[in-house]
Write a protein that holds these residues in place. Structure first.
Motif, PDB file in Angstrom:
ATOM      1  N   ARG A   4      33.807  40.116  33.899  1.00 14.08           N
ATOM      2  CA  ARG A   4      34.897  39.276  33.402  1.00 14.08           C
ATOM      3  C   ARG A   4      34.988  39.403  31.886  1.00 14.08           C
ATOM      4  NH1 ARG A   4      37.129  35.317  36.305  1.00 14.08           N
ATOM      5  NH2 ARG A   4      35.299  35.169  37.669  1.00 14.08           N
ATOM      6  N   ARG A  25      43.630  33.573  45.497  1.00 19.05           N
ATOM      7  CA  ARG A  25      42.677  34.188  44.573  1.00 19.05           C
ATOM      8  C   ARG A  25      43.219  35.453  43.913  1.00 19.05           C
ATOM      9  NH1 ARG A  25      36.865  33.565  43.969  1.00 19.05           N
ATOM     10  NH2 ARG A  25      36.553  34.292  41.846  1.00 19.05           N
ATOM     11  N   PHE A  26      44.067  36.233  44.642  1.00 17.06           N
ATOM     12  CA  PHE A  26      44.488  37.533  44.137  1.00 17.06           C
ATOM     13  C   PHE A  26      45.972  37.773  44.351  1.00 17.06           C
ATOM     14  CE2 PHE A  26      40.006  38.132  45.255  1.00 17.06           C
ATOM     15  CZ  PHE A  26      39.514  38.702  44.093  1.00 17.06           C
ATOM     16  N   GLY A  70      41.240  35.823  34.799  1.00 21.86           N
ATOM     17  CA  GLY A  70      41.132  36.683  35.972  1.00 21.86           C
ATOM     18  C   GLY A  70      40.853  38.117  35.577  1.00 21.86           C
ATOM     19  N   ARG A  71      40.260  38.859  36.502  1.00 25.68           N
ATOM     20  CA  ARG A  71      39.972  40.269  36.279  1.00 25.68           C
ATOM     21  C   ARG A  71      41.053  41.140  36.929  1.00 25.68           C
ATOM     22  NH1 ARG A  71      33.993  39.139  38.473  1.00 25.68           N
ATOM     23  NH2 ARG A  71      35.245  37.503  39.461  1.00 25.68           N
ATOM     24  N   THR A 102      45.079  41.776  40.783  1.00 21.88           N
ATOM     25  CA  THR A 102      44.933  40.823  39.691  1.00 21.88           C
ATOM     26  C   THR A 102      44.332  39.532  40.233  1.00 21.88           C
ATOM     27  OG1 THR A 102      46.863  41.730  38.547  1.00 21.88           O
ATOM     28  CG2 THR A 102      46.113  39.545  37.869  1.00 21.88           C
ATOM     29  N   GLU A 103      43.195  39.166  39.695  1.00 18.28           N
ATOM     30  CA  GLU A 103      42.555  37.907  40.060  1.00 18.28           C
ATOM     31  C   GLU A 103      43.225  36.765  39.300  1.00 18.28           C
ATOM     32  OE1 GLU A 103      37.971  36.233  40.275  1.00 18.28           O
ATOM     33  OE2 GLU A 103      38.594  37.403  38.524  1.00 18.28           O
ATOM     34  N   ARG A 104      43.539  35.708  39.996  1.00 22.21           N
ATOM     35  CA  ARG A 104      44.115  34.556  39.326  1.00 22.21           C
ATOM     36  C   ARG A 104      43.052  33.890  38.433  1.00 22.21           C
ATOM     37  NH1 ARG A 104      49.006  33.508  41.920  1.00 22.21           N
ATOM     38  NH2 ARG A 104      49.145  34.184  44.099  1.00 22.21           N
ATOM     39  N   PRO A 105      43.459  33.238  37.323  1.00 25.44           N
ATOM     40  CA  PRO A 105      42.488  32.529  36.478  1.00 25.44           C
ATOM     41  C   PRO A 105      41.694  31.514  37.303  1.00 25.44           C
ATOM     42  CG  PRO A 105      44.606  32.664  35.390  1.00 25.44           C
ATOM     43  CD  PRO A 105      44.831  33.145  36.795  1.00 25.44           C
ATOM     44  N   GLN A 106      40.428  31.374  36.987  1.00 23.94           N
ATOM     45  CA  GLN A 106      39.541  30.494  37.739  1.00 23.94           C
ATOM     46  C   GLN A 106      39.130  29.281  36.907  1.00 23.94           C
ATOM     47  OE1 GLN A 106      38.693  31.360  41.106  1.00 23.94           O
ATOM     48  NE2 GLN A 106      40.420  32.685  40.554  1.00 23.94           N
TER      49      GLN A 106
END
Length: 308
Positions: A306, A130-131, A203-204, A150-154
């Motif tokens: 987001r 996830r991160f 991601g955020r 960094t959040e991975r794209p969901q």
């Protein structure tokens, strides 16, 4: 995804502000959280904030000054008594492992869970599905790090209305579609994921900096972040004093946010000379440089929205 501030004072606590700690609450469906710094009294703040230590998964220490660290041994010891407390990772500068080893050795602490202490250097320090977490050294009196999460794209959202029209009932097939797989219904129809799942969600990015004077690494870590947490120990006009102690003024924090192109700035780590009314005036000043500036206070919660 949310940040909850557990302590927002610099150096020492005041009657209304404890010393530094921030909880990074993971997005649903995850119910865990991470901590960034653990000043003295952090576990008491957790009790009042409704966060349970058995949900704590990672701790990131920016540097080894006491107002960011002295709450760590007690917190780790107390976590043993929480049912279901699993393995815990702690990240921080060189010396953190020795610090904990000495305290545990001389106080006879025995933890009831697996503890891993990772002494970090610049670059990627942690990653999961996830991160990704990156670190870089800042400019302070002791080795001090800032962290970029960094959040991975969901995957996109399921179009529930369209699925109902197609006769797809809630259940395992939803999961397959969400994962990008096609499904075949009992009547032989094949439904592609792309027909019922919306576009990928970006991601955020959250950047949490330790104590620092203005420096290039602060800008690098904060680049295009959805939310930046930056210290603001001193008021504008006190730059010389801030530099002498390895800190920043609130105006300097706003300048970093503007240069890095962040979407929102949250300032914290205020000198005890500033009461809440004075902090409000500091924020007004900072907004002349970066309009999207807010001051943290103890138990304040900031949602990380987001980008669209």
């Amino acid at each position: 995804m949310q940040l909850t501030f557990l302590g927002t004072s610099a150096g020492r606590p005041t009657k209304t502000r404890n010393v530094t700690s921030i909880a990074f609450c993971l997005p649903e469906p995850h119910c865990g959280f991470w901590l960034f710094d653990t000043g003295e009294g952090t576990q008491h703040r957790l009790l009042h904030g409704g966060l349970k230590l058995n949900k704590l998964e990672r701790i990131f220490i920016t540097h080894l000054h006491g107002d960011h660290l002295y709450g760590l041994p007690g917190l780790l010891s107390s976590r043993t008594y929480f049912e279901g407390a699993g393995p815990l990772q702690i990240f921080g500068p060189a010396g953190l492992k020795e610090y904990l080893n000495v305290i545990f050795q001389h106080s006879g602490v025995h933890l009831g869970y697996e503890l891993e202490v990772i002494e970090v250097s610049a670059g990627e320090v942690a990653a999961d599905d996830r991160f990704v977490v990156e670190a870089a050294e800042l400019d302070h009196r002791l080795p001090c790090f800032g962290y970029r999460i960094t959040e991975r794209p969901q995957q996109g959202q399921l179009n529930l209305g369209r699925l109902a029209e197609l006769g797809v009932r809630p259940g395992p097939l939803y999961g397959k579609l969400k994962r990008g797989e096609s499904i075949t219904l009992e009547d032989g129809r094949t439904i592609s994921s792309s027909h019922v799942v919306g576009p990928q969600l970006p991601g955020r990015i959250v950047t949490i900096l330790g104590d620092t004077t203005p420096c290039q690494n602060a800008i690098v870590l904060a680049k295009d972040a959805d939310l930046l947490v930056h210290e603001a120990t001193f008021a504008g006009g006190m730059e010389e004093k801030a530099a002498a102690y390895g800190h920043s003024t609130i105006r300097q924090a706003a300048e970093i946010a503007a240069e890095a192109g962040v979407k929102r700035l949250v300032v914290t780590h205020f000198s005890s000379r500033f009461d809440d009314e004075a902090v409000a005036e500091l924020v007004k000043d900072a907004r002349t440089i970066f309009p999207y500036t807010d001051a943290a206070f103890d138990y304040a919660e900031f949602q990380v929205k987001r980008s669209t």
